[in-house]
Design a protein around this motif. Structure first.
Motif, PDB file in Angstrom:
ATOM      1  N   SER A  91       0.801  -1.221   0.000  1.00  0.00           N
ATOM      2  CA  SER A  91       0.000   0.000   0.000  1.00  0.00           C
ATOM      3  C   SER A  91       0.834   1.272   0.000  1.00  0.00           C
ATOM      4  CB  SER A  91      -0.924   0.012   1.223  1.00  0.00           C
ATOM      5  OG  SER A  91      -0.168  -0.038   2.425  1.00  0.00           O
ATOM      6  N   SER A  92       2.145   1.181  -0.184  1.00  0.00           N
ATOM      7  CA  SER A  92       3.005   2.363  -0.099  1.00  0.00           C
ATOM      8  C   SER A  92       3.648   2.666  -1.448  1.00  0.00           C
ATOM      9  CB  SER A  92       4.101   2.157   0.958  1.00  0.00           C
ATOM     10  OG  SER A  92       3.533   1.945   2.237  1.00  0.00           O
ATOM     11  N   LEU A  93       3.596   3.915  -1.846  1.00  0.00           N
ATOM     12  CA  LEU A  93       4.253   4.345  -3.071  1.00  0.00           C
ATOM     13  C   LEU A  93       5.761   4.447  -2.864  1.00  0.00           C
ATOM     14  CD1 LEU A  93       1.915   7.197  -4.375  1.00  0.00           C
ATOM     15  CD2 LEU A  93       2.620   5.207  -5.669  1.00  0.00           C
ATOM     16  N   PRO A  94       6.567   4.173  -3.863  1.00  0.00           N
ATOM     17  CA  PRO A  94       6.174   3.590  -5.146  1.00  0.00           C
ATOM     18  C   PRO A  94       6.361   2.073  -5.193  1.00  0.00           C
ATOM     19  CG  PRO A  94       8.389   4.462  -5.324  1.00  0.00           C
ATOM     20  CD  PRO A  94       7.951   4.702  -3.906  1.00  0.00           C
ATOM     21  N   TYR A  95       7.056   1.491  -4.198  1.00  0.00           N
ATOM     22  CA  TYR A  95       7.339   0.053  -4.229  1.00  0.00           C
ATOM     23  C   TYR A  95       6.934  -0.587  -2.913  1.00  0.00           C
ATOM     24  CZ  TYR A  95      10.345   1.647  -8.050  1.00  0.00           C
ATOM     25  OH  TYR A  95      10.809   2.238  -9.192  1.00  0.00           O
ATOM     26  N   ASP A  96       6.019  -1.535  -2.990  1.00  0.00           N
ATOM     27  CA  ASP A  96       5.596  -2.240  -1.779  1.00  0.00           C
ATOM     28  C   ASP A  96       5.076  -3.614  -2.195  1.00  0.00           C
ATOM     29  OD1 ASP A  96       4.739  -3.135   0.649  1.00  0.00           O
ATOM     30  OD2 ASP A  96       3.436  -1.438   1.081  1.00  0.00           O
ATOM     31  N   ALA A  97       5.853  -4.646  -1.882  1.00  0.00           N
ATOM     32  CA  ALA A  97       5.451  -6.011  -2.221  1.00  0.00           C
ATOM     33  C   ALA A  97       4.490  -6.602  -1.214  1.00  0.00           C
ATOM     34  CB  ALA A  97       6.687  -6.904  -2.327  1.00  0.00           C
ATOM     35  N   GLY A  98       4.193  -5.877  -0.140  1.00  0.00           N
ATOM     36  CA  GLY A  98       3.299  -6.406   0.878  1.00  0.00           C
ATOM     37  C   GLY A  98       3.982  -7.460   1.726  1.00  0.00           C
ATOM     38  N   HIS A  99       3.170  -8.359   2.278  1.00  0.00           N
ATOM     39  CA  HIS A  99       3.678  -9.419   3.147  1.00  0.00           C
ATOM     40  C   HIS A  99       3.460 -10.755   2.439  1.00  0.00           C
ATOM     41  CE1 HIS A  99       4.074  -6.616   6.584  1.00  0.00           C
ATOM     42  NE2 HIS A  99       3.028  -6.032   6.019  1.00  0.00           N
ATOM     43  N   TYR A 100       4.453 -11.138   1.657  1.00  0.00           N
ATOM     44  CA  TYR A 100       4.330 -12.323   0.819  1.00  0.00           C
ATOM     45  C   TYR A 100       4.111 -13.583   1.646  1.00  0.00           C
ATOM     46  CZ  TYR A 100       5.668 -16.062  -2.394  1.00  0.00           C
ATOM     47  OH  TYR A 100       5.692 -17.208  -3.129  1.00  0.00           O
ATOM     48  N   THR A 101       4.905 -13.754   2.693  1.00  0.00           N
ATOM     49  CA  THR A 101       4.818 -14.970   3.496  1.00  0.00           C
ATOM     50  C   THR A 101       3.451 -15.097   4.146  1.00  0.00           C
ATOM     51  OG1 THR A 101       7.193 -14.801   3.937  1.00  0.00           O
ATOM     52  CG2 THR A 101       5.920 -16.276   5.343  1.00  0.00           C
ATOM     53  N   THR A 102       2.918 -13.972   4.633  1.00  0.00           N
ATOM     54  CA  THR A 102       1.577 -13.997   5.223  1.00  0.00           C
ATOM     55  C   THR A 102       0.541 -14.413   4.191  1.00  0.00           C
ATOM     56  OG1 THR A 102       2.166 -12.276   6.813  1.00  0.00           O
ATOM     57  CG2 THR A 102      -0.183 -12.596   6.369  1.00  0.00           C
ATOM     58  N   CYS A 103       0.679 -13.894   2.992  1.00  0.00           N
ATOM     59  CA  CYS A 103      -0.309 -14.189   1.955  1.00  0.00           C
ATOM     60  C   CYS A 103      -0.295 -15.667   1.566  1.00  0.00           C
ATOM     61  CB  CYS A 103      -0.045 -13.317   0.728  1.00  0.00           C
ATOM     62  SG  CYS A 103      -1.226 -13.557  -0.620  1.00  0.00           S
ATOM     63  N   VAL A 104       0.879 -16.223   1.280  1.00  0.00           N
ATOM     64  CA  VAL A 104       0.931 -17.608   0.811  1.00  0.00           C
ATOM     65  C   VAL A 104       0.579 -18.588   1.914  1.00  0.00           C
ATOM     66  CG1 VAL A 104       2.593 -17.082  -0.986  1.00  0.00           C
ATOM     67  CG2 VAL A 104       3.409 -17.766   1.278  1.00  0.00           C
ATOM     68  N   ASN A 105       0.620 -18.135   3.164  1.00  0.00           N
ATOM     69  CA  ASN A 105       0.232 -19.005   4.270  1.00  0.00           C
ATOM     70  C   ASN A 105      -1.176 -18.726   4.769  1.00  0.00           C
ATOM     71  OD1 ASN A 105       2.669 -20.767   5.227  1.00  0.00           O
ATOM     72  ND2 ASN A 105       3.536 -18.756   4.749  1.00  0.00           N
ATOM     73  N   THR A 106      -1.917 -17.890   4.046  1.00  0.00           N
ATOM     74  CA  THR A 106      -3.326 -17.643   4.346  1.00  0.00           C
ATOM     75  C   THR A 106      -4.174 -18.588   3.508  1.00  0.00           C
ATOM     76  OG1 THR A 106      -2.942 -15.320   4.884  1.00  0.00           O
ATOM     77  CG2 THR A 106      -5.190 -15.943   4.272  1.00  0.00           C
ATOM     78  N   GLU A 107      -5.020 -19.332   4.155  1.00  0.00           N
ATOM     79  CA  GLU A 107      -5.846 -20.310   3.450  1.00  0.00           C
ATOM     80  C   GLU A 107      -6.744 -19.610   2.437  1.00  0.00           C
ATOM     81  OE1 GLU A 107      -9.018 -23.939   4.396  1.00  0.00           O
ATOM     82  OE2 GLU A 107      -8.179 -22.724   6.019  1.00  0.00           O
ATOM     83  N   GLY A 108      -6.736 -20.141   1.221  1.00  0.00           N
ATOM     84  CA  GLY A 108      -7.609 -19.606   0.183  1.00  0.00           C
ATOM     85  C   GLY A 108      -7.117 -18.313  -0.421  1.00  0.00           C
ATOM     86  N   ALA A 109      -5.814 -17.998  -0.295  1.00  0.00           N
ATOM     87  CA  ALA A 109      -5.278 -16.745  -0.829  1.00  0.00           C
ATOM     88  C   ALA A 109      -4.259 -17.032  -1.917  1.00  0.00           C
ATOM     89  CB  ALA A 109      -4.640 -15.915   0.284  1.00  0.00           C
ATOM     90  N   GLY A 110      -4.115 -16.104  -2.834  1.00  0.00           N
ATOM     91  CA  GLY A 110      -3.117 -16.176  -3.893  1.00  0.00           C
ATOM     92  C   GLY A 110      -2.393 -14.856  -4.017  1.00  0.00           C
ATOM     93  N   TYR A 111      -1.120 -14.890  -4.426  1.00  0.00           N
ATOM     94  CA  TYR A 111      -0.304 -13.683  -4.459  1.00  0.00           C
ATOM     95  C   TYR A 111      -0.044 -13.263  -5.905  1.00  0.00           C
ATOM     96  CZ  TYR A 111       3.411 -10.363  -3.471  1.00  0.00           C
ATOM     97  OH  TYR A 111       4.164  -9.217  -3.379  1.00  0.00           O
ATOM     98  N   PHE A 112      -0.158 -11.955  -6.139  1.00  0.00           N
ATOM     99  CA  PHE A 112       0.068 -11.380  -7.458  1.00  0.00           C
ATOM    100  C   PHE A 112       0.951 -10.141  -7.311  1.00  0.00           C
ATOM    101  CE2 PHE A 112      -4.011 -13.458  -7.392  1.00  0.00           C
ATOM    102  CZ  PHE A 112      -4.033 -14.209  -8.560  1.00  0.00           C
ATOM    103  N   THR A 113       1.787  -9.918  -8.317  1.00  0.00           N
ATOM    104  CA  THR A 113       2.619  -8.716  -8.361  1.00  0.00           C
ATOM    105  C   THR A 113       2.186  -7.871  -9.540  1.00  0.00           C
ATOM    106  OG1 THR A 113       4.506  -9.915  -7.435  1.00  0.00           O
ATOM    107  CG2 THR A 113       4.959  -7.824  -8.497  1.00  0.00           C
ATOM    108  N   LEU A 114       1.922  -6.593  -9.271  1.00  0.00           N
ATOM    109  CA  LEU A 114       1.563  -5.636 -10.302  1.00  0.00           C
ATOM    110  C   LEU A 114       2.724  -4.660 -10.455  1.00  0.00           C
ATOM    111  CD1 LEU A 114      -1.212  -6.785  -9.270  1.00  0.00           C
ATOM    112  CD2 LEU A 114      -2.199  -4.589  -9.925  1.00  0.00           C
ATOM    113  N   ALA A 115       3.232  -4.516 -11.661  1.00  0.00           N
ATOM    114  CA  ALA A 115       4.369  -3.632 -11.901  1.00  0.00           C
ATOM    115  C   ALA A 115       4.087  -2.749 -13.107  1.00  0.00           C
ATOM    116  CB  ALA A 115       5.646  -4.448 -12.126  1.00  0.00           C
ATOM    117  N   TRP A 116       4.376  -1.467 -12.958  1.00  0.00           N
ATOM    118  CA  TRP A 116       4.184  -0.501 -14.037  1.00  0.00           C
ATOM    119  C   TRP A 116       5.531  -0.129 -14.618  1.00  0.00           C
ATOM    120  CZ3 TRP A 116       1.038  -1.297 -10.107  1.00  0.00           C
ATOM    121  CH2 TRP A 116      -0.341  -1.282 -10.353  1.00  0.00           C
TER     122      TRP A 116
END
Length: 772
Positions: A91-116
């Motif tokens: 959620s932070s400009l301009p580069y923020d990958a978030g919390h990848y480990t939290t996402c992949v270990n959340t049941e029913g979640a998938g991780y995506f990277t958006l890059a401009w």
């Protein structure tokens, strides 16, 4: 109540706002129903009243319902899946990958990277990690964010539409946010939602401010700067979506061929061969004499060149004694296996020279130059993969680019010329003596073949390791991008020209070469191939040899000067002039040969002084200080002179750039040559004791492998990182040492498994031909 579909449906909306509003959807949906279901603007999906086509047009029904659902609402907010996904998203400009480990270990979640990406460049201008329900596939995310436009969108259109989109989003959020903020004093959950609302509004205000700055540009201001880029109105921005589940390529998953799995099996077999060879060697030597751990020749004179150093024209045959002894397993297969013996090869790696040599100071130069190259690439190579979350601290006027210490980082690119100098020095120094032994004749074909086999074995192994094995081991938010950067360059025919050492010409663009940093090997091989002609001239017609060397150096300098002026090339690595320099001149042998020729000149001089002490001049203390000061001045000038061009980017005129680029590399080689000559003459005792210390010996043997391996280490760790790096001098120091350590570690493994066995096989074959 405004619907997200109002702005998702509008294809003309700027994509740079979409990624912010996608996060807003998650935060809004996750918090809108509160604890009692009394808040929010979406109907219960179980009632069947959600119009997915209107809210999320074009995406799959299951993805739509997953996004619109606040499942398990009886759980606390921090335990609700959508809340965890919102937290795991950037959620932070301009580069923020978030919390990848939290996402992949959340049941029913998938991780995506958006890059401009601006104008097709590898380094994104902005990047966001999104954690979404696993029901959403990559195609859904592309439709949701408007990433299905192959033509991209102009920066001017982004500027013109962002303000309107932000206004719509704020109007949509205000009813929810204000209601939470009104109850914040009495309800802790409402207070948390209020903070989320205010954070989102702050992000959108920042996006609107950036758009205002860009929209107000009159064309002369160059647009708005975002990280290392300037978004002018004519720039084209493209959004790329990567899915860690769908796009990641494994040995079998999504694999286009079986080569990766095949080479993985070959690597395992190679390790097994080394194990078997070590066991056989241990049985053979059981009860025998221990190895003394010494060699008869100095390091740089025994053929341990590993790519940068020259070949001895006469094979010393120091492997012959053991290989010729009777074996307890008397067959050729066993002898071949024992060439891979770690027990046999390890002592040769760490062995110290039996006697000191005047050229031992080159060991320290070699290792320090290698570490310096790693330092520079530690800053440059992660940028297109995971990048830095504070690019302004690197490229802004107040950033590192205007600091003196940063020149020592970026100056690492000139350390490659140290290896050109060393190669030329040693070819001349060793070749003159060998020619005298051979009566002025050179076995040219055998010499080049010998060199080719020794260098290409390690080169080919590293290329396979990089393109087929290490590129499929790992995970992380940036790993797909790392894989794509490898496959884009390696899944073409560049490996053929690379193994023929023609890859500085075909393809002409080094960015299209599988291992782009191997341009050095292409130059070095060409220099080695042409050097015997100079050796022969030196032996038979020395005056003609000096004339030819000077003529070639002058021709190269004139050509380099013309290229810089004609194509407006420059040395500011963050600018367009450097990109052009990398394309037209940086890696081409016809612009790099002067440093090699300077090395040969000093090699000839030093060999003459060593073989005939009467020819050595008597240097007094004043002369030594004068020459030493000249060398240090030349070295520091090459490193620090570009500081003014970095403080005022690309302010140098083409003539200044041409003068610096043309002269700095031979000047650097000359400075090293003076220091090496003074050390060999015993004039700089303290410095020589440091550079010639035996502790450099094993690392000097590994510099070729370290050069091949260090970009792989840097890129792989960047690709498997879970967040962008944070640039600073502490980062540079820590990561440079870390990358250097792992580079030499993998180089040592390559030396034991590939380089040393190949050298042993060559010497065994050479000895067999001699016996015949």
């Amino acid at each position: 109540t405004a619907s997200p579909g109002d702005w998702v449906r509008s294809r003309h909306e700027p994509i740079i706002t979409m990624w912010r509003l996608t996060v807003i959807i998650l935060l809004l949906v996750a918090s809108a129903r509160g604890g009692d279901g009394s808040e929010g603007g979406f109907a219960d999906p179980s009632s069947g009243s959600v119009d997915c086509a209107a809210v999320y047009p074009g995406i799959d029904e299951s993805c739509c319902r997953a996004l619109s659902s606040n499942a398990s609402s009886h759980l606390p907010m921090v335990r609700r899946p959508l809340a965890r996904m919102a937290y795991a998203s950037g959620s932070s400009l301009p580069y923020d990958a978030g919390h990848y480990t939290t996402c992949v270990n959340t049941e029913g979640a998938g991780y995506f990277t958006l890059a401009w990406h601006v104008d097709g460049r590898d380094i994104p201008v902005a990047e966001l990690g999104l954690c979404l329900p696993a029901a959403c596939c990559k195609a859904d995310v592309e439709r949701l964010t408007g990433a299905n436009s192959n033509d991209g969108i102009s920066a001017g259109a982004i500027a013109n539409g962002t303000q309107e989109a932000v206004a719509k989003a704020e109007a949509m959020l205000r009813p929810f946010g204000t209601s939470f903020c009104a109850r914040a004093g009495a309800d802790s959950a409402a207070a948390a939602h209020c903070r989320e609302y205010r954070a989102v509004i702050a992000v959108m205000d920042a996006a609107a401010a950036m758009a205002n700055e860009l929209a107000s540009d009159d064309g002369g201001g160059g647009g708005v700067s975002v990280g290392p880029f300037t978004l002018g109105e004519d720039a084209t921005v493209r959004l790329r979506v990567a899915s860690s589940a769908e796009d990641r390529v494994g040995f079998f998953t999504n694999a286009k061929s079986g080569w990766a799995a095949f080479f993985a099996v070959v690597l395992v077999a190679l390790v097994a061969v080394a194990f078997v060879g070590t066991v056989l060697d241990a049985f053979e030597t059981a009860g025998g004499e221990a190895r003394d751990g010494t060699v008869s020749e100095p390091l740089l004179g025994d053929g341990e060149d590993h790519g940068e150093e020259p070949e001895e024209l006469v094979d010393a045959g120091d492997e012959g004694d053991r290989d010729g002894q009777s074996s307890r397993v008397p067959n050729q297969v066993a002898d071949g296996l024992k060439m891979f013996s770690i027990r046999r090869n390890w002592p040769k790696l760490v062995a110290a020279p039996a006697e000191p040599s005047p050229t031992d100071c080159l060991n320290g130069m070699r290792v320090l130059s290698m570490v310096w190259i790693v330092l520079g690439h530690t800053m440059m190579m992660p940028a297109p993969i995971n990048g830095f979350d504070n690019p302004e601290d690197l490229v802004a006027k107040f950033g590192a680019r205007s600091k003196v210490w940063f020149m020592t980082v970026i100056g690492g690119q000139i350390a490659v010329d140290s290896f050109f100098f060393l190669g030329g020095f040693l070819i001349a120094y060793l070749g003159v003596r060998d020619l005298e032994k051979r009566g002025g004749k050179i076995p040219y074909g055998a010499m080049v073949l010998h060199r080719y086999i020794r260098i290409t074995s390690a080169f080919a192994f590293t290329m396979v390791f990089y393109s087929q094995i290490v590129s499929r081991i790992g995970d992380g938010p940036f790993f797909v991008r790392f894989q794509q950067s490898v496959f884009r360059r390696c899944d073409n025919a560049s490996w053929v020209t690379s193994l023929l050492y023609l890859h500085n010409f075909v393809p002409f663009d080094s960015d299209q070469v599988c291992m782009g940093w191997s341009w050095y090997l292409g130059c070095d091989m060409i220099f080695f191939v042409i050097s015997p002609a100079l050796l022969l001239l030196h032996h038979h017609r020395p005056k003609i040899m000096w004339t030819v060397m000077i003529a070639v150096a002058l021709a190269s300098s004139v050509l380099t000067f013309w290229l810089v002026v004609h194509y407006d090339l420059g040395c500011y690595v963050f600018g367009e002039s450097w990109r052009n320099y990398s394309y037209y001149a940086y890696s081409k042998p016809y612009t790099r040969v002067p440093a090699h020729l300077v090395g040969m000149a000093f090699g000839f001089v030093n060999e003459r002084w060593v073989s005939d002490p009467a020819m050595r001049p008597n240097l007094n203390r004043a002369a030594v200080k004068t020459w030493g000061a000249a060398a240090v001045t030349a070295l520091f000038a090459c490193v620090l002179a570009p500081l003014s061009d970095y403080r005022d980017p690309e302010s140098w005129s083409p003539w200044v750039n041409a003068t610096f680029i043309t002269l700095c590399r031979p000047m650097w080689a000359a400075g090293l040559g003076i220091i090496a000559t003074l050390c060999a003459a015993g004039q700089l005792e303290g410095l020589n004791a440091f550079l010639a210390h035996p502790g450099w010996t094993p690392f000097a043997r590994l510099t070729f492998g370290a050069y091949l391996m260090h970009p792989i280490v840097i890129k792989w760790f960047a690709g498997t990182a879970t967040s962008s790096y944070h640039f600073g001098w502490r980062y540079m120091m820590a990561h440079a040492l870390f990358n250097s350590a792992f580079s030499f570690l993998f180089s040592g493994i390559t030396w034991l498994l590939v380089e040393r066995p190949v050298m042993s096989a060559i010497k065994k074959g050479t000895r067999a031909r001699r016996d015949e």
